[in-house]
Design a protein around this motif. Structure first.
Motif, PDB file in Angstrom:
ATOM      1  N   TYR A  35       0.242  -1.420   0.105  1.00 14.01           N
ATOM      2  CA  TYR A  35       0.044   0.003   0.158  1.00 14.01           C
ATOM      3  C   TYR A  35       1.059   1.615  -0.159  1.00 14.01           C
ATOM      4  O   TYR A  35       1.281   1.710   0.885  1.00 14.01           O
ATOM      5  CB  TYR A  35      -1.098   0.034   1.060  1.00 14.01           C
ATOM      6  CG  TYR A  35      -2.375   0.993   1.251  1.00 14.01           C
ATOM      7  CD1 TYR A  35      -3.003   1.166   0.254  1.00 14.01           C
ATOM      8  CD2 TYR A  35      -1.569   2.244   2.585  1.00 14.01           C
ATOM      9  CE1 TYR A  35      -3.963   2.540   0.395  1.00 14.01           C
ATOM     10  CE2 TYR A  35      -2.478   3.097   2.239  1.00 14.01           C
ATOM     11  CZ  TYR A  35      -3.775   3.056   1.437  1.00 14.01           C
ATOM     12  OH  TYR A  35      -4.661   4.532   1.902  1.00 14.01           O
TER      13      TYR A  35
ATOM     14  N   GLU B  49       1.083   7.264  -1.884  1.00 13.75           N
ATOM     15  CA  GLU B  49       2.038   8.682  -1.988  1.00 13.75           C
ATOM     16  C   GLU B  49       2.494   8.517  -3.327  1.00 13.75           C
ATOM     17  O   GLU B  49       3.200   9.246  -4.247  1.00 13.75           O
ATOM     18  CB  GLU B  49       2.752   8.838  -0.304  1.00 13.75           C
ATOM     19  CG  GLU B  49       1.679   9.543   0.372  1.00 13.75           C
ATOM     20  CD  GLU B  49       2.251   9.483   1.867  1.00 13.75           C
ATOM     21  OE1 GLU B  49       3.193   8.582   1.781  1.00 13.75           O
ATOM     22  OE2 GLU B  49       2.003  10.373   2.218  1.00 13.75           O
TER      23      GLU B  49
ATOM     24  N   ILE C 156       3.688   7.433   5.110  1.00 12.14           N
ATOM     25  CA  ILE C 156       2.283   6.179   5.315  1.00 12.14           C
ATOM     26  C   ILE C 156       3.628   5.267   5.139  1.00 12.14           C
ATOM     27  O   ILE C 156       3.680   4.408   3.669  1.00 12.14           O
ATOM     28  CB  ILE C 156       0.746   6.117   4.153  1.00 12.14           C
ATOM     29  CG1 ILE C 156      -0.036   7.363   4.736  1.00 12.14           C
ATOM     30  CG2 ILE C 156       0.190   4.892   5.191  1.00 12.14           C
ATOM     31  CD1 ILE C 156      -0.810   7.334   4.035  1.00 12.14           C
ATOM     32  N   GLU C 157       3.578   4.326   6.001  1.00 10.46           N
ATOM     33  CA  GLU C 157       4.122   2.669   6.153  1.00 10.46           C
ATOM     34  C   GLU C 157       3.114   1.818   6.283  1.00 10.46           C
ATOM     35  O   GLU C 157       2.482   1.375   6.896  1.00 10.46           O
ATOM     36  CB  GLU C 157       5.168   3.019   7.359  1.00 10.46           C
ATOM     37  CG  GLU C 157       6.193   1.473   7.278  1.00 10.46           C
ATOM     38  CD  GLU C 157       6.693   1.378   8.964  1.00 10.46           C
ATOM     39  OE1 GLU C 157       7.337   0.689   8.458  1.00 10.46           O
ATOM     40  OE2 GLU C 157       6.577   2.156   9.303  1.00 10.46           O
ATOM     41  N   ASP C 158       2.865   0.637   5.266  1.00 10.59           N
ATOM     42  CA  ASP C 158       2.188  -0.935   5.403  1.00 10.59           C
ATOM     43  C   ASP C 158       3.529  -1.901   5.959  1.00 10.59           C
ATOM     44  O   ASP C 158       3.789  -2.408   6.177  1.00 10.59           O
ATOM     45  CB  ASP C 158       2.386  -1.257   4.137  1.00 10.59           C
ATOM     46  CG  ASP C 158       1.207  -2.223   3.553  1.00 10.59           C
ATOM     47  OD1 ASP C 158       0.556  -2.388   4.955  1.00 10.59           O
ATOM     48  OD2 ASP C 158       1.200  -2.624   2.782  1.00 10.59           O
TER      49      ASP C 158
ATOM     50  N   GLY D  64       1.325  -4.144   6.770  1.00  6.99           N
ATOM     51  CA  GLY D  64       0.750  -5.718   6.379  1.00  6.99           C
ATOM     52  C   GLY D  64      -0.677  -5.965   6.713  1.00  6.99           C
ATOM     53  O   GLY D  64      -0.680  -5.245   7.776  1.00  6.99           O
TER      54      GLY D  64
END
Lengths: 426, 269
Positions: free
Chosen positions: A166, A169, A282-284, A286
């Protein structure tokens, strides 16, 4: 061999006349080198071969026409239906570009994506003198092989580990560099819940364009600034708004017909400078495993539903836990107090859209079948092979519900054990 | 539990919730908007948060009555930035948010009246330069200037995201349902009026709004070259009975067939 069927009227006349001396040989010739049906045996007895009589009809059944009017078609080597009549279209120097960002859910073009590409084609081909090209921007790996058939002229496939997961950005930054390098006239995205709907709004905000959202119809309109008029849903689905088509369009499914008559080049292109080094805020982390019992029935993926035919309720609950399925129930099971009311599936309960719906001991009242209309695969376990659920189901197992469920639980537990062993061995 | 000024002063997280006036799907009367109410509910469940409600728009009595629905969820005040009916509220909201400097803004994903494009949160985030998260399902924890959030995906799945604060998050129908609005607190709640100059939304005046038309159903297109194929397609019965029936099988064989189907569909984990 020529495609034109040649007829020989004389031979047809001989074939109709059974008393003609050449009848047998002509029949043999017309029947595609078939054997003669009657001949004089060595002892002066007439012999017949009943299998040589008649000819094979179009659906593969042997027909005997005593009137002689019908003849066998001369073994059709090919039929027009199987031949691909789609026209190849190549646009070398497009006047403009229509960019499409398909969702590619499951790695393939969805029906929604194909409708959107149909709309893009409509916009690109409006003026035959100066046709535009349809550009598709595809992120990540895919399994699609028929991009050209869907109407794509140029394909920009971006496969980069920085775009995996995801990363909205970074994807918007890439689309921005597409905008900079190729300057598309229109941007089309599917207005779906996850994917295009979000990405399109982000892109519109970044480009400073006011998007048209939930568009379901696009018509040519000479009065509008862009030459097109869009009809879109507004006000929580209670209103329609008609406006000039803007540059960024988020369209609903069935906004146009998918491309079916042409085949396009789907020529791969690359970006000169894709901007991938964007600071991601924004860090996915999982996907999270969810407890199937907590998932609401309306959005559950896999439902194990129980009805009147279930007698062993402990076994049913155990099976649902082992399979990892969300529990559902028919009205009878709820009325009898075996299941809570919020688990009822059907017209008076919840309308479900599960991928797999397993109906255990449910005969399939019409209200229940309405509730499971949008399920993809239905499995029925029932004692009665003639019940309505068996007619709806993709797989019906006739048998006692508790015995089949117990066997299924045993099979799944065995499978899990094998998986565990494989993991340990690896 | 009312959130008083004292709690706001020494709270950990400053949350602003943008609320709008909703429209009932059947009666078309004004009400609190469902998704915005879910956003308020999400804010109320956050631990140790100071919540402020913000609405920009016209402030006639009917709409104020609808906005009281949010106050009835247990909040004292609602800040009302009065605007004309045809105003573009983004610049006003941006200014107000910059002034208050909340760490998290929550809002519904789209309005229930008007254009309802769902673009406002994105435009506001772009104007502020903040990250935006859609379909927020839960905020798990807030620490060191980041928030760990759960995003709702279709089919009840969740995705965990770490987002740098300040951030904006939208809430849709997959978030937990909102609590009831109580009549007494709704009556007692106060509006803090401010009239701001309105920026007229020019393009909107050129658009035609009408009652939603029923969308035409797509016809089944039959592309057949011969009359026989066309006839076959027209005379074909609706599909059904295409399923496979296993009669006279042992439970084990039946279970094996079901197991195979479940595995093909990929629902077994």
């Amino acid at each position: 061999m020529s495609d034109i069927l040649r007829r020989d009227p004389r031979k047809e006349w001989v074939a109709r006349n059974r008393l003609h001396p050449q009848h047998l040989s002509v029949m043999a010739e017309l029947g595609g080198g078939a054997k003669a049906t009657e001949w004089m045996g060595p002892n002066g007895v007439m012999r017949r071969d009943p299998r040589a009589v008649g000819f094979l009809g179009p659906s593969g059944i042997r027909r005997i026409d005593r009137s002689g009017v019908q003849q066998a078609a001369q073994a059709p080597a090919h039929s027009a239906a199987t031949k691909d009549t789609r026209q190849n279209v190549t646009i070398d120097a497009p006047a403009f570009i229509v960019a499409v960002v398909p969702d590619m859910s499951g790695g393939r073009l969805s029906a929604h994506d194909r409708d959107l590409l149909g709309l893009a084609r409509q916009l690109a081909d409006a003026d035959p003198a100066s046709p535009g090209a349809v550009l598709a921007v595809v992120f990540g790996e895919h399994k699609e092989s028929a991009f050209g058939e869907a109407g794509i002229d140029r394909l920009l496939h971006l496969e980069d580990e920085r775009l995996a997961g995801y990363t909205p950005e970074r994807r918007v930054a890439v689309l921005q560099s597409v905008e900079r390098e190729l300057d598309p006239r229109f941007w089309l995205l599917p207005d779906s819940v996850i994917g295009g709907g979000e990405l399109g709004r982000r892109l519109a905000a970044r480009l400073g364009e006011r998007p048209a959202t939930q568009v379901w119809q696009v018509e040519a309109d000479a009065q509008s600034a862009t030459g097109w008029r869009a009809t879109a849903r507004a006000g929580a689905g209670r209103q329609d708004v008609q406006r000039a088509l803007p540059r960024v369009v988020l369209a609903l499914a069935e906004c146009a017909d998918p491309v079916s008559e042409t085949r396009h080049a789907a020529e791969a292109i690359t970006l000169a400078q894709p901007s991938l080094d964007v600071l991601g805020r924004i860090e996915d982390l999982g996907e999270v495993a969810v407890d199937p019992a907590g998932v609401s029935l309306a959005e559950a993926e896999f439902i194990l539903s129980a009805g009147n035919g279930v007698k062993d309720w402990d076994g049913y609950h155990h099976a649902a836990e082992v399979l990892g399925a969300t529990k559902g129930a028919s009205r009878v099971a709820v009325d009898d107090g075996f299941m809570p009311r919020d688990r009822q599936v059907g017209a008076t309960g919840t309308w479900v859209c599960a991928k797999v719906y397993v109906a255990v001991g449910i005969s399939g009242a019409i209200q229940h079948l309405q509730g499971i209309q949008s399920c993809e695969k239905v499995v029925a376990i029932n004692l009665d092979p003639g019940c309505d659920m068996a007619k709806r189901a993709d797989l019906t197992v006739i048998g006692d519900a508790s015995a089949v469920l117990a066997a299924l639980v045993a099979r799944v537990e065995q499978y899990r054990l094998e998986q565990q062993e494989n993991r340990d061995a690896a | 539990m009312p959130h008083d000024a004292n709690a706001r002063a020494n709270a950990g997280l400053n949350v602003a919730v943008l609320v709008s006036v909703g429209r009932h799907p059947l009666t078309a009367g004004t009400r609190r908007a469902d998704q915005d109410a879910r956003a308020v509910e999400m804010a109320l469940t956050l631990e140790n948060a100071a919540i402020s409600l913000l609405h920009a728009g016209p402030a006639d009595p009917e709409r104020q009555q609808a906005l009281r629905g949010y106050l009835g969820m247990g909040l004292d005040t609602l800040d009302l930035l009065e605007q004309s009916a045809d105003a573009d509220v983004i610049s006003v909201l941006e200014e107000e948010v910059r002034h208050r400097a909340p760490q998290l803004i929550l809002t519904g994903s789209r309005a229930e009246a008007g254009e309802a494009s769902g673009a406002l949160p994105f435009l506001l985030a772009e104007a502020l330069g903040w990250p935006i998260v859609t379909s927020l399902a839960a905020v798990e924890k807030v620490e060191n200037g980041t928030a760990v959030m759960l995003q709702a995906l279709p089919r009840g799945k969740r995705r965990r995201l770490r987002v740098r604060l300040p951030a904006l998050a939208t809430v849709d129908a997959s978030a937990p349902p909102a609590r009831q609005s109580a009549f007494g607190p709704a009556r007692r709640g106060k509006f803090e009026h401010q009239t701001r100059p309105s920026e007229v939304d020019e393009p909107l005046s050129g658009w035609q709004f009408q009652e939603a038309r029923k969308r035409p159903k797509r016809l089944k297109i039959v592309k057949a070259s011969s009359a026989r194929d066309r006839f076959k397609a027209a005379a074909a019965k609706a599909e059904g009975g295409g399923g496979q029936t296993l009669a006279d099988v042992t439970p084990e064989q039946g279970a094996e067939a079901i197991f195979k189907l479940l595995k093909e569909e990929g629902v077994l984990r």
